[in-house]
Motif scaffolding. Structure first.
Motif, PDB file in Angstrom:
ATOM      1  N   ASP A  49       0.848  -1.232   0.028  1.00 31.87           N
ATOM      2  CA  ASP A  49      -0.138  -0.096   0.106  1.00 31.87           C
ATOM      3  C   ASP A  49       0.978   1.371   0.006  1.00 31.87           C
ATOM      4  OD1 ASP A  49      -2.500  -1.536   0.340  1.00 31.87           O
ATOM      5  OD2 ASP A  49      -2.172  -1.700   2.469  1.00 31.87           O
ATOM      6  N   HIS A  50       0.114   2.376  -0.439  1.00 27.50           N
ATOM      7  CA  HIS A  50       0.655   3.767  -0.477  1.00 27.50           C
ATOM      8  C   HIS A  50      -0.060   4.666   0.345  1.00 27.50           C
ATOM      9  CE1 HIS A  50       2.226   7.437  -2.288  1.00 27.50           C
ATOM     10  NE2 HIS A  50       1.380   7.909  -2.467  1.00 27.50           N
ATOM     11  N   SER A  51       0.603   5.723   1.056  1.00 27.04           N
ATOM     12  CA  SER A  51      -0.182   7.076   1.305  1.00 27.04           C
ATOM     13  C   SER A  51       0.797   8.205   1.633  1.00 27.04           C
ATOM     14  CB  SER A  51      -0.859   6.500   3.050  1.00 27.04           C
ATOM     15  OG  SER A  51       0.001   6.679   3.786  1.00 27.04           O
ATOM     16  N   ARG A  94      -0.931  12.182  -2.999  1.00 27.57           N
ATOM     17  CA  ARG A  94      -1.271  12.432  -1.518  1.00 27.57           C
ATOM     18  C   ARG A  94      -2.837  11.692  -1.390  1.00 27.57           C
ATOM     19  NH1 ARG A  94       0.269  18.977  -0.902  1.00 27.57           N
ATOM     20  NH2 ARG A  94       1.901  18.900  -2.445  1.00 27.57           N
ATOM     21  N   CYS A  95      -2.883  11.019  -0.576  1.00 23.19           N
ATOM     22  CA  CYS A  95      -4.038  10.119  -0.181  1.00 23.19           C
ATOM     23  C   CYS A  95      -3.934   9.171   0.923  1.00 23.19           C
ATOM     24  CB  CYS A  95      -4.454   9.217  -1.572  1.00 23.19           C
ATOM     25  SG  CYS A  95      -3.085   8.120  -2.152  1.00 23.19           S
ATOM     26  N   GLY A  96      -4.957   8.902   1.349  1.00 23.96           N
ATOM     27  CA  GLY A  96      -4.918   7.556   2.372  1.00 23.96           C
ATOM     28  C   GLY A  96      -4.467   6.441   1.929  1.00 23.96           C
ATOM     29  N   ARG A  97      -4.492   5.585   2.928  1.00 27.19           N
ATOM     30  CA  ARG A  97      -3.752   4.497   2.464  1.00 27.19           C
ATOM     31  C   ARG A  97      -4.507   3.532   1.366  1.00 27.19           C
ATOM     32  NH1 ARG A  97      -2.120  -0.440   6.878  1.00 27.19           N
ATOM     33  NH2 ARG A  97      -1.390  -2.290   5.390  1.00 27.19           N
ATOM     34  N   THR A  98      -3.685   3.280   0.097  1.00 30.65           N
ATOM     35  CA  THR A  98      -4.542   2.737  -1.068  1.00 30.65           C
ATOM     36  C   THR A  98      -3.606   1.624  -1.420  1.00 30.65           C
ATOM     37  OG1 THR A  98      -5.316   4.922  -1.392  1.00 30.65           O
ATOM     38  CG2 THR A  98      -5.168   3.521  -3.438  1.00 30.65           C
TER      39      THR A  98
END
Length: 496
Positions: free
Chosen positions: A206-208, A354-358
């Motif tokens: 995941d990415h955030s 830039r975002c929440g955990r995805t």
């Protein structure tokens, strides 16, 4: 320097367009910076009566906090002519004479009484701060990667580490073998993360967004304080009386690819935008559905263009959003209208985001997406590129733009009837991480790179800059603005 993906001639031209003047010496006291309280403007050769289509000029004089006129340029002013009663606004072009004075130029497009307003977005000294941090401090916005797996004992573990792009000027670590690298062969882009202490590199799931780092000095923070920036300046309070004229303003030809964006590109009257780019018209709910009928529309980019996806879903009752069980802010999103055979899609432009955990698998580079499209007369591609790239070197953004341009050129070669529409940047935030001065510079790169490609350029910079409904200076603008943007989008898609 890392290759920006453009020819040397193109890059030199872009560098000239991006040139921004500024102080000719080091300024270390706020009192010597441009003051919104002391700077002023005056209407040149004021007349008692004007006519629709007349040009109006105003001279802006920048002064410091002691009231002394500045002798160099580089201040970021924005100007407009407006009428609150008529809900009317038009953008003004500001020309920097590099001597502390500026000329604001307006076209008077409607009949009635109006006023001039000028706003100091950033002093020239604050612009220097923005330049410095963009060029030397790209990791002031950083990201997280989430590695998920099991230890040798079978214990479930999640390790979070810092991640970022791999590019000249962006340093994740100075140590050798510090990082896991994820290279995309088609784009040549590499994403990198610190190696987790337990799990292998292939466990990245995941990415955030990670966060921000404030490396600004106390003096720099003062220059970017709301007391010193984004303030309306005092000036000429003459009311401008404009009478009707038989003269027509602008060229109202059919909307087609490749048309230039004039200044002004249009104006608001009663909250309705009249375009000077082409003969745009305004769409009812049923006309919107008819325009989109039998089309597949692919919207790609950031949240400002996701607002278009949301607006269309709300506007057309028969357009139903499908639950793809994705992270909403990133996508992919999809809505379908079986009755009218409409397919509407949205997804992010890929990392950095830039975002929440995805899930990492949700991030597709936009150029790859376009490369994989068949295209054709029933395909519409709409994209934007901006806010998530503003902290990185200009060469990185130019390279990303060059990838998309290459993909678009190839698409239009194999399927020339495909409509490709670029949404330009919104005005919005003013801080060290998100100032729309950054966005304006990226927007100029995007426009220059695509000026001769045969795409539609939908200018929203002027639309968002001059409209009164700015809320809290948010980059996401009000529904009344989005509606006018959508009308131009539909006019590009359905010019008849």
């Amino acid at each position: 320097m890392k290759d920006p993906g453009l020819s040397s001639k193109e890059w030199d031209r872009i560098q000239r367009v991006l040139h921004w003047g500024g102080p000719d010496r080091q300024v270390s006291a706020v009192e010597k910076s441009t003051s919104p309280e002391h700077s002023t403007f005056v209407i040149n050769n004021f007349n008692g009566t004007y006519y629709v289509g007349n040009e109006l000029l105003a001279t802006i004089v920048a002064k410091d906090f002691t009231g002394v006129p500045k002798h160099y340029g580089g201040d970021f002013f924005q100007a407009k002519v407006f009428s609150n009663e008529l809900k009317a606004n038009v953008f003004g072009e500001v020309m920097d004479h590099q001597n502390g004075t500026y000329t604001a130029r307006f076209i008077l497009p409607w009949e009635g009484t109006m006023s001039v307003a000028v706003r100091l977005i950033h002093s020239s000294e604050a612009v220097l701060v923005l330049k410095k941090h963009r060029n030397t401090d790209s990791d002031r916005v950083y990201f997280h990667g989430y590695f998920v797996g099991k230890t040798t004992q079978g214990t479930h573990v999640v390790q979070r580490v810092e991640c970022n792009i791999k590019w000249d000027g962006v340093v994740l670590s100075t140590q050798r073998n510090c990082c896991c690298e994820y290279h995309d062969i088609r784009t040549g882009l590499t994403w990198q993360c610190h190696k987790p202490s337990i799990l292998p590199c292939d466990a990245l799931l995941d990415h955030s967004i990670g966060g921000t780092r404030d490396r600004s000095t106390a003096f720099e923070n003062l220059l970017l304080n709301s007391k010193y920036m984004n303030r309306w300046i005092k000036g000429d309070e003459h009311l401008i009386r404009v009478l009707a004229s038989k003269a027509t303003i602008g060229v109202r030809e059919s909307c087609r690819p490749g048309l230039p964006t004039p200044i002004p590109a249009g104006f608001y009257l009663n909250d309705v935008w009249t375009s000077f780019v082409c003969a745009a018209h305004h769409f009812t709910e049923s006309a919107t559905a008819q325009c989109l009928k039998d089309k597949s529309i692919y919207i790609m980019g950031d949240s400002t263009v996701r607002q278009w996806f949301e607006f269309l879903v709300k506007t057309i009752p028969t357009l139903k959003r499908m639950n793809l069980h994705s992270v909403y802010l990133v996508g992919p999103l999809m809505a379908v209208d079986v009755q009218n055979n409409i397919n509407l899609h949205y997804r992010s432009h890929g990392l950095p985001r830039r975002c929440g955990r995805t899930p990492m698998a949700s991030f597709h580079y936009m150029s790859n997406e376009i490369d994989d499209m068949v295209g054709g007369p029933n395909t519409v591609i709409v994209f934007s590129m901006g806010p998530h790239f503003i902290n990185f070197p200009l060469t990185y953004y130019a390279y990303r733009v060059s990838l998309v341009r290459r993909a678009v050129v190839a698409l239009l070669k194999r399927a020339p009837q495909t409509k490709v529409i670029i949404k330009t940047a919104n005005t919005g935030y003013k801080n060290i991480y998100d100032s729309h001065w950054y966005g304006m510079q990226l927007d100029q790169i995007l426009r220059e790179a695509f000026h001769d490609v045969g795409v539609y350029i939908l200018d929203v910079w002027q639309m968002t800059s001059c409209h009164y409904d700015k809320g809290q200076e948010d980059i996401h603008h009000a529904p009344v603005v989005i509606k006018n943007e959508i009308d131009i989008l539909l006019s590009f898609m359905c010019p008849q």
